[in-house]
Design a protein around this motif. Structure first.
Motif, PDB file in Angstrom:
ATOM      1  N   VAL A 275       9.816  58.761 -66.046  1.00  0.00           N
ATOM      2  CA  VAL A 275       9.091  59.953 -65.619  1.00  0.00           C
ATOM      3  C   VAL A 275       9.921  61.234 -65.737  1.00  0.00           C
ATOM      4  O   VAL A 275       9.442  62.261 -66.226  1.00  0.00           O
TER       5      VAL A 275
ATOM      6  N   SER B 158       3.927  57.250 -64.496  1.00  0.00           N
ATOM      7  CA  SER B 158       3.226  56.801 -63.293  1.00  0.00           C
ATOM      8  C   SER B 158       2.673  57.937 -62.455  1.00  0.00           C
ATOM      9  O   SER B 158       1.884  57.712 -61.539  1.00  0.00           O
ATOM     10  N   THR B 159       3.132  59.158 -62.684  1.00  0.00           N
ATOM     11  CA  THR B 159       2.568  60.315 -61.983  1.00  0.00           C
ATOM     12  C   THR B 159       2.178  61.336 -63.042  1.00  0.00           C
ATOM     13  O   THR B 159       2.772  61.385 -64.123  1.00  0.00           O
TER      14      THR B 159
ATOM     15  N   HIS C 155      -1.745  56.946 -68.231  1.00  0.00           N
ATOM     16  CA  HIS C 155      -1.031  56.000 -67.359  1.00  0.00           C
ATOM     17  C   HIS C 155      -1.716  54.631 -67.376  1.00  0.00           C
ATOM     18  O   HIS C 155      -2.744  54.448 -66.736  1.00  0.00           O
TER      19      HIS C 155
ATOM     20  N   ASP D  45      -2.924  61.110 -59.003  1.00  0.00           N
ATOM     21  CA  ASP D  45      -1.702  61.024 -58.206  1.00  0.00           C
ATOM     22  C   ASP D  45      -2.010  60.672 -56.753  1.00  0.00           C
ATOM     23  O   ASP D  45      -1.235  59.979 -56.091  1.00  0.00           O
TER      24      ASP D  45
ATOM     25  N   HIS E  36       2.290  53.959 -54.050  1.00  0.00           N
ATOM     26  CA  HIS E  36       3.514  54.590 -53.556  1.00  0.00           C
ATOM     27  C   HIS E  36       3.676  54.405 -52.045  1.00  0.00           C
ATOM     28  O   HIS E  36       4.768  54.122 -51.556  1.00  0.00           O
TER      29      HIS E  36
ATOM     30  N   TRP F 159      11.909  54.354 -58.852  1.00  0.00           N
ATOM     31  CA  TRP F 159      11.082  54.748 -57.709  1.00  0.00           C
ATOM     32  C   TRP F 159      11.455  56.114 -57.163  1.00  0.00           C
ATOM     33  O   TRP F 159      10.597  56.856 -56.679  1.00  0.00           O
TER      34      TRP F 159
ATOM     35  N   ILE G   8       9.466  58.406 -59.260  1.00  0.00           N
ATOM     36  CA  ILE G   8       8.033  58.376 -58.940  1.00  0.00           C
ATOM     37  C   ILE G   8       7.779  59.146 -57.649  1.00  0.00           C
ATOM     38  O   ILE G   8       6.884  59.994 -57.571  1.00  0.00           O
TER      39      ILE G   8
ATOM     40  N   ASN H 216       5.709  62.862 -57.149  1.00  0.00           N
ATOM     41  CA  ASN H 216       4.433  62.794 -56.427  1.00  0.00           C
ATOM     42  C   ASN H 216       4.678  63.043 -54.948  1.00  0.00           C
ATOM     43  O   ASN H 216       3.956  62.556 -54.087  1.00  0.00           O
TER      44      ASN H 216
END
Lengths: 358, 358
Positions: A69, A94-95, A113, A172, A180, A225, A228, A232
């Motif tokens: 990301v 992922s975002t 995504h 998101d 998340h 993570w 991510i 977000n």
């Protein structure tokens, strides 16, 4: 058709394989780590290992940016710069909002995504069927060129995925809710337990199955993570605010001591979960079958074989070893009451106790 | 020796079986539902089905009260009333303070809680080995008669359990941390997701493996859990307060946008979990092996057989079906790095990709 894949890990490599196999496309791949693109070439994930982004995207109609990301804004910009009118550029992050914030006025960029592959990583795990049946979100904007969007969507459909347009903002928020936030709660639960129990080392209790399940994703893959969460952060923080409010209500419910209200609250949660999980299942309502078994090597095999031979598919499974690790229970989830009853009968024939959880 | 079991469900029935088989005790059982005591008699869980508490406890040296938490105060009082100096009365409830509040000055009552059997219910699932290796908490007080405590502790040890004395307060706080709180968080997570996603029915997303795992215990067995929450409400509420504080810190971390701090927070959580789970495991550090597989019937069997035949024991397992339910990943946890490498080699021999999660 020529397709370029920038970043050839699990997702990029699988896109390459799907494009080669299903679209008969010419696929050029670029990866900042030359060893990775060599490996991708060797595995047939790409047909050509390029040494730069411009070389990879040269002449491509479709460019997939499949980097972590944090690297996407730079990579997407480079891909757009190196291509002209006929090329659509997309990503698989992922975002989506941060990227859309930068490229929403770009008619040739469409955010994407695919919900696939979260459980492994690396081009060694790539395969052409990774996206079969998977939701693949796309975030077109008012500026997006229709013909380019259509080309992207068709390719994704040809990979076997189910493309769906969604606003970056909605995307998101959804991901914050179902993906998340669970990670945040798992982290918090485990941190709290660790801190409290460290002071009690002489009686560190056996953490039970509820703790195991609830915290399984705690601390998964920190660098990915962190990215991510960072991209977000406001949506995840808003989810956390919502959870804090619900927890305050739960604490009040507990302190008020209204047993009926507590039971209703607990029951609602069970129903909500079934509703959510069933939405994700294909064969109807999931039923849980609990089986008491010795925990010897081979017991899972014995059960799964019995179910497998009768073509009962296991949709989900959890092991609950007893304290001695020599016995325990296994829960398997199968689709539909009828299937659950067949499964229960098969398991009982093996001499184990089995009950369908009502 | 005569033992009385009041309430002959899973726990009471298993106590009866263990006492008969391992202590060669005479076991009288009473259950408010006569059909249940008949069934217990038929299964050999008790040697005699009594029609009342006084009849069951008459002449018993040891009385186990194995009723739901809410029924315990009345049942314990009745058992104490119907017995004299030589009889010790205990219970098996999941929370301890409320009961101790009522009986702490009673030299013949000792609170108890075996950590076993949470995953099933009913005398049909009872068995003599249920407590083998299980922690069995006991809550003696300053008033407890030593000789009676010793008799109870010996019997529990003879059942195969590991008795451990603990203050009622400490017990309830421990349980709040590792058992009650995970249930609260699962409930809250599922309620929030259900409410948010109901408004988005056209794009109800496939909830992923993290959501499945984190919420698996949501809404389990409402009447029993309402009782557990109600009798440990302040400890659970205090745990919730702690979580709220941690969530506020997490939200701040997210809003501050410090990526390194986020990553460190996430990494700490992963390490804390391993530490906690390993404390519960017998064979050393748990390692996770991720395997990519087709989701066809029989695949779990194939893997488990390969591991079982090589005597690799599976300590924990999770299935992550892909969106199409035709492929996916399986994680298995085994004890120790060496075992994980053996397992990985075995799985690869079957033609599947397997990697040990670092």
């Amino acid at each position: 058709m020529k397709i370029a894949v920038l970043g050839v890990g699990l997702i990029g490599g699988s896109i390459g394989m799907a494009a080669r196999r299903r679209l008969d496309a010419e696929v050029a791949g670029y990866d900042p780590d030359p060893a990775v693109s060599d490996k991708a070439l060797e595995l047939g994930a790409i047909g050509e290992a390029s040494v730069s982004v411009p070389e990879a995207v040269d002449g491509a109609e479709l460019v997939f940016c499949a980097a972590p990301v944090a690297a996407l804004p730079g990579l997407v910009a480079e891909a757009l710069d190196a291509t002209g009118e006929g090329t659509v550029v997309t990503d698989v992050g992922s975002t989506k909002r941060l990227l859309l914030g930068e490229f929403s006025s770009q008619p040739r960029f469409v955010g994407g995504h695919p919900l696939a592959g979260a459980e492994t990583a690396g081009v060694a795990n790539a395969h052409a069927e990774l996206f079969e049946g998977a939701r693949w979100y796309l975030t077109p904007t008012a500026k997006t060129e229709g013909i380019l969007y259509d080309r992207l969507q068709r390719a994704i459909g040809d990979f076997g995925a189910r493309p769906q347009a969604i606003e970056a903002e909605d995307h998101d928020r959804l991901m914050a809710t179902v993906s998340h936030l669970p990670h945040v709660l798992a982290n918090v639960l485990v941190s709290q337990a660790a801190e409290e129990l460290r002071g009690e080392s002489e009686r560190l209790p056996e953490v039970g199955p509820s703790f195991r399940d609830t915290t399984r994703v705690a601390g998964a893959n920190p660098p990915i993570w962190a990215d991510i969460f960072a991209t977000n952060s406001d949506a995840v923080a808003a989810e956390i605010d919502g959870v804090i409010e619900r927890l305050q209500e739960a604490a009040k419910l507990l302190r008020d001591g209204d047993n009926d209200a507590l039971e209703a609250w607990h029951q609602d949660a069970g129903e909500s979960r079934r509703e959510l999980i069933e939405a994700a299942s294909t064969g109807g309502e999931l039923r849980e079958l609990r089986i008491r078994v010795p925990n010897r090597p081979g017991i899972v095999a014995e059960l799964a074989l019995a179910l497998g031979n009768a073509a009962v598919n296991i949709e989900d499974m959890a092991l609950y070893p007893a304290a001695d690790m020599r016995s325990g229970a296994i829960s398997v989830w199968v689709a539909g009451r009828e299937e659950a009853e067949r499964a229960a009968a098969l398991v009982r024939d093996l001499g184990h106790d089995a009950s369908i959880v009502e």
